[in-house]
Design an enzyme around this catalytic site. Structure first.
Site, PDB file in Angstrom:
ATOM      1  CD  GLU A 130       9.781 -39.736  37.944  1.00 40.85           C
ATOM      2  OE1 GLU A 130      10.597 -40.033  38.864  1.00 40.85           O
ATOM      3  OE2 GLU A 130       8.736 -39.130  38.164  1.00 40.85           O
ATOM      4  N   GLY A 177      14.649 -14.501  29.120  1.00 37.66           N
ATOM      5  CA  GLY A 177      15.700 -13.970  29.988  1.00 37.66           C
ATOM      6  C   GLY A 177      15.854 -14.768  31.262  1.00 37.66           C
ATOM      7  N   GLY A 196      13.095 -40.345  39.476  1.00 37.11           N
ATOM      8  CA  GLY A 196      12.764 -40.675  40.864  1.00 37.11           C
ATOM      9  C   GLY A 196      12.034 -42.005  40.826  1.00 37.11           C
ATOM     10  CB  SER A 197      10.525 -44.200  43.386  1.00 38.37           C
ATOM     11  OG  SER A 197       9.762 -43.161  43.983  1.00 38.37           O
ATOM     12  CD  GLU A 203      14.663 -32.286  38.782  1.00 36.30           C
ATOM     13  OE1 GLU A 203      15.324 -31.377  39.319  1.00 36.30           O
ATOM     14  OE2 GLU A 203      14.419 -33.356  39.364  1.00 36.30           O
ATOM     15  CG  HIS A 206      14.100  -6.261  29.406  1.00 37.87           C
ATOM     16  ND1 HIS A 206      15.157  -7.132  29.280  1.00 37.87           N
ATOM     17  CD2 HIS A 206      13.922  -6.121  30.730  1.00 37.87           C
ATOM     18  CE1 HIS A 206      15.575  -7.513  30.474  1.00 37.87           C
ATOM     19  NE2 HIS A 206      14.848  -6.915  31.379  1.00 37.87           N
ATOM     20  CG  HIS A 243      11.048 -37.248  41.086  1.00 38.12           C
ATOM     21  ND1 HIS A 243      10.304 -38.412  41.166  1.00 38.12           N
ATOM     22  CD2 HIS A 243      11.214 -36.829  42.356  1.00 38.12           C
ATOM     23  CE1 HIS A 243      10.048 -38.692  42.431  1.00 38.12           C
ATOM     24  NE2 HIS A 243      10.579 -37.736  43.180  1.00 38.12           N
TER      25      HIS A 243
HETATM   26  C1  TZD Z   1      16.622 -17.113  36.913  1.00 37.23           C
HETATM   27  C2  TZD Z   1      16.989 -15.654  36.894  1.00 37.23           C
HETATM   28  N1  TZD Z   1      17.365 -15.050  38.038  1.00 37.23           N
HETATM   29  C3  TZD Z   1      17.712 -13.730  38.057  1.00 37.23           C
HETATM   30  C4  TZD Z   1      17.660 -12.971  36.904  1.00 37.23           C
HETATM   31  C5  TZD Z   1      17.978 -11.496  36.938  1.00 37.23           C
HETATM   32  N2  TZD Z   1      19.137 -11.139  36.108  1.00 37.23           N
HETATM   33  C6  TZD Z   1      20.437 -11.300  36.509  1.00 37.23           C
HETATM   34  C7  TZD Z   1      20.813 -11.907  37.824  1.00 37.23           C
HETATM   35  C8  TZD Z   1      21.370 -10.855  35.596  1.00 37.23           C
HETATM   36  C9  TZD Z   1      22.849 -10.824  35.692  1.00 37.23           C
HETATM   37  C10 TZD Z   1      23.514 -11.681  34.649  1.00 37.23           C
HETATM   38  O1  TZD Z   1      24.880 -11.707  34.973  1.00 37.23           O
HETATM   39  P1  TZD Z   1      25.911 -12.452  34.023  1.00 37.23           P
HETATM   40  O2  TZD Z   1      27.196 -12.493  34.775  1.00 37.23           O
HETATM   41  O3  TZD Z   1      25.379 -13.708  33.548  1.00 37.23           O
HETATM   42  O4  TZD Z   1      26.060 -11.518  32.750  1.00 37.23           O
HETATM   43  P2  TZD Z   1      26.513 -10.000  32.691  1.00 37.23           P
HETATM   44  O5  TZD Z   1      27.541  -9.769  33.774  1.00 37.23           O
HETATM   45  O6  TZD Z   1      27.108  -9.854  31.312  1.00 37.23           O
HETATM   46  O7  TZD Z   1      25.292  -9.182  32.881  1.00 37.23           O
HETATM   47  S1  TZD Z   1      20.523 -10.273  34.211  1.00 37.23           S
HETATM   48  C11 TZD Z   1      18.991 -10.583  34.872  1.00 37.23           C
HETATM   49  O8  TZD Z   1      17.890 -10.361  34.307  1.00 37.23           O
HETATM   50  C12 TZD Z   1      17.226 -13.644  35.719  1.00 37.23           C
HETATM   51  N3  TZD Z   1      17.111 -12.962  34.541  1.00 37.23           N
HETATM   52  N4  TZD Z   1      16.914 -14.971  35.737  1.00 37.23           N
END
Ligand code: TZD
Ligand code: CA
Length: 526
Positions: free
Chosen positions: A28, A401, A25-26, A47, A281, A70
């Site tokens: 930077e 995740g 951005g400006s 980003e 988890h 930015h």
């Molecule tokens: C940024 C973000 N948003 C939402 C999620 C929630 N989430 C989501 C939305 C998943 C679905 C992943 O779907 P995919 O199509 O990438 O893979 P699978 O169909 O094999 O599960 S797994 C999970 O924890 C996350 N982990 N991170």
């Protein structure tokens, strides 16, 4: 006297940091002015992509990766990627352009108000220099702080009118600083640990990402073969610390308290090396340890040691500890574990391939030293069962995740490891969080093979919904996305692999290409 700008670039050059991942951005532009010929700028269109590419680059190179974002908006967009970088101990040196010093207080446009607060708690250290002369020293502190254990991202906000100010007389001194870390346990500490391992009747080894990050995989194999014990990978695996076709390998532990305890039933000593205890988890409460079991934890991260809910710990460098420990370990008389049986092929159906069959074909065709960047959450277990990973640095998964890691990280890993083939194995849901990474793949001709597993759903969430008895949640399906069209729209060649033959042809083509290839694979849900 040289300017802050000149001293900064010579600091980065002397520290071997000549790649900048960024989106400008400006604020930077004064930093990017006169960008040196021997530096490389890798532009990401969002980003999250910038930070994800840098994360992959840092993880696969083991070196600090430099990021230029930015102001506040750019930092905010990168926060999702930072959740992963924080938990993967990724040494990112993140800088963000700040408004001119005299315009911050009035909160003019692009003022990053209270800048050092913004990325917390997902950085080890964040700072805005109190004066322009402190910028080179602050960046030196950032580089060394990111690199010293426990490694992790750091953040420096820099007002754009600092760059052309004169640096201090001794500013150049920071450029040549080298800081080394030892981390070897004392002979007494090693003897105590060895004694517990040698005396155990039925020990088990649990290995984490730090073993792979410190390239101690071979030492872990030596320890496993000396003790002839089963080896599990710690839950929520973000790296592969042990060859998964080795006879001692037993799989990845489930990310649940009761699940881990059940899996480790019968062992009297659980030795965890290079992983938090543990990255649970699924909420599945139970006893933390099996009856009669003791746990000892070796980690380079004192915070991980301190926050564990049970067991003893030794804080030290994982590679140095394993190397120093081995001479104290007696060859066990136990028989070696039997290798895990190979799983049978699965059934395809309804014009879609079963993920298991996709992975069997990948295993058969990919180079032996391929690097996998995985982000299809519901197929992780099947992947570990069917795809061989032999070398250090063969597998990367978002450590928190936080989705949107896979596509950009695959690019960063390939930039760091040009001699190995990088294969992204990405879910259709995950791909959509960072789809603009395809533009960077095309623009910089990064020769990754990107497998998009299109099951038209958030498969992992469907699994969680069953586990949590939520059978009516909205927002769990993602039908109707044409990834081949999206890829071509960003300049990446694409193939639709809706049969085994089509997949085989596309994979062979992708492995032979000097530019990226996206392969969209309609798959059955797991
Ligand atoms: C940024 C973000 N948003 C939402 C999620 C929630 N989430 C989501 C939305 C998943 C679905 C992943 O779907 P995919 O199509 O990438 O893979 P699978 O169909 O094999 O599960 S797994 C999970 O924890 C996350 N982990 N991170
Ligand atoms: Ca999916």
């Amino acid at each position: 006297m040289p300017s802050v700008h000149t001293v900064t670039y010579s600091l980065l050059r002397r520290q071997g940091i000549t790649t900048v991942f960024g989106n400008p951005g400006s604020n930077e532009l004064p930093f990017l002015k006169g960008f040196p010929e021997d530096f490389r700028y890798v532009l990401g269109l969002h980003e999250g992509v910038v930070a994800g590419m840098a994360d992959g680059y840092a993880l696969a190179s083991g070196r600090p990766a430099f990021v230029n974002l930015h102001a506040a908006a750019g930092t905010g967009n990168a926060m999702g990627a930072l959740t992963n970088a924080w938990y993967s101990h990724s040494p990112l040196v993140i800088t963000a352009g700040q408004q001119a010093r005299s315009m911050i207080g009035v909160e003019s446009m692009l003022a990053n108000v209270e800048a050092p607060q913004l990325p917390k708690p997902l950085v080890k250290w964040s700072y805005e220099p109190a004066c322009p002369e402190d910028v080179p020293r602050a960046l030196s502190q950032a580089i060394h702080s990111a690199s010293l254990p426990p490694r992790g991202p750091v953040y420096v906000s820099i007002p754009h009118d600092d760059w052309d100010r004169e640096a201090d007389d001794d500013a150049e001194l920071v450029a040549e600083r080298e800081i080394d870390h030892a981390g070897v346990p004392s002979p007494a500490q090693l003897e105590r640990l060895a004694q517990r391992l040698n005396a155990a009747d039925n020990p088990v080894l649990v290995l984490g990402p730090e073993v792979d990050a410190r390239q101690a995989n071979g030492l872990a194999v030596e320890l496993a073969e000396r003790l002839r014990l089963p080896v599990w990978v710690a839950p929520s695996a973000s790296r592969c610390p042990f060859p998964n076709r080795h006879p001692c390998f037993r799989g990845v532990l489930p990310a649940a308290i009761s699940g881990i305890t059940a899996q480790l039933e019968g062992h009297d000593l659980i030795v965890v090396i290079g992983a938090p205890v543990f990255r649970y988890h699924k909420y599945a409460p139970g006893r933390y340890l099996p009856e009669g079991a003791r746990l000892v934890h070796v980690t380079g991260d004192a915070n991980e040691a301190a926050r564990a809910p049970m067991g003893d710990a030794l804080v030290g460098d994982v590679h140095a500890t394993l190397e120093a420990l081995l001479p104290h370990i007696v060859q066990s008389e136990r028989s070696m574990p039997e290798p895990l049986p190979r799983p049978a092929p699965a059934e395809d159906g309804e014009g879609r391939l079963a993920p298991a069959n996709v992975f069997d074909m990948l295993d058969a065709l990919a180079p032996e030293d391929a690097i996998y960047v995985k982000e299809s959450t519901s197929t992780v277990e099947i992947f570990w069962e069917r795809v061989a990973m032999r070398e250090p640095g063969s597998y990367f998964f978002p450590a928190a995740g936080g989705l949107g890691f896979g596509l950009p990280a695959a690019l960063g890993v390939q930039l760091a490891q040009p001699q190995r083939q990088v294969i992204g194995v990405i879910g259709d849901g995950s791909a959509s969080y960072a789809i603009t990474a395809l533009w960077s793949a095309a623009q910089y001709r990064i020769p990754v093979v990107l497998l998009i597993l299109r099951n038209d759903t958030y498969g992992a969430l469907r699994g969680f919904a069953r586990h949590m008895a939520v059978d009516d949640a909205p927002g769990l399906d993602v039908p109707g996305i044409d990834f081949c069209a999206l890829a071509r729209g960003y300049g990446v060649e694409a193939r639709l692999a809706d049969s085994r033959q089509a997949l085989e042809t596309a994979l062979r083509e992708g492995f032979a290409m000097d530019r990226p290839l996206l392969i969209e694979v309609p798959t059955l849900p797991t």
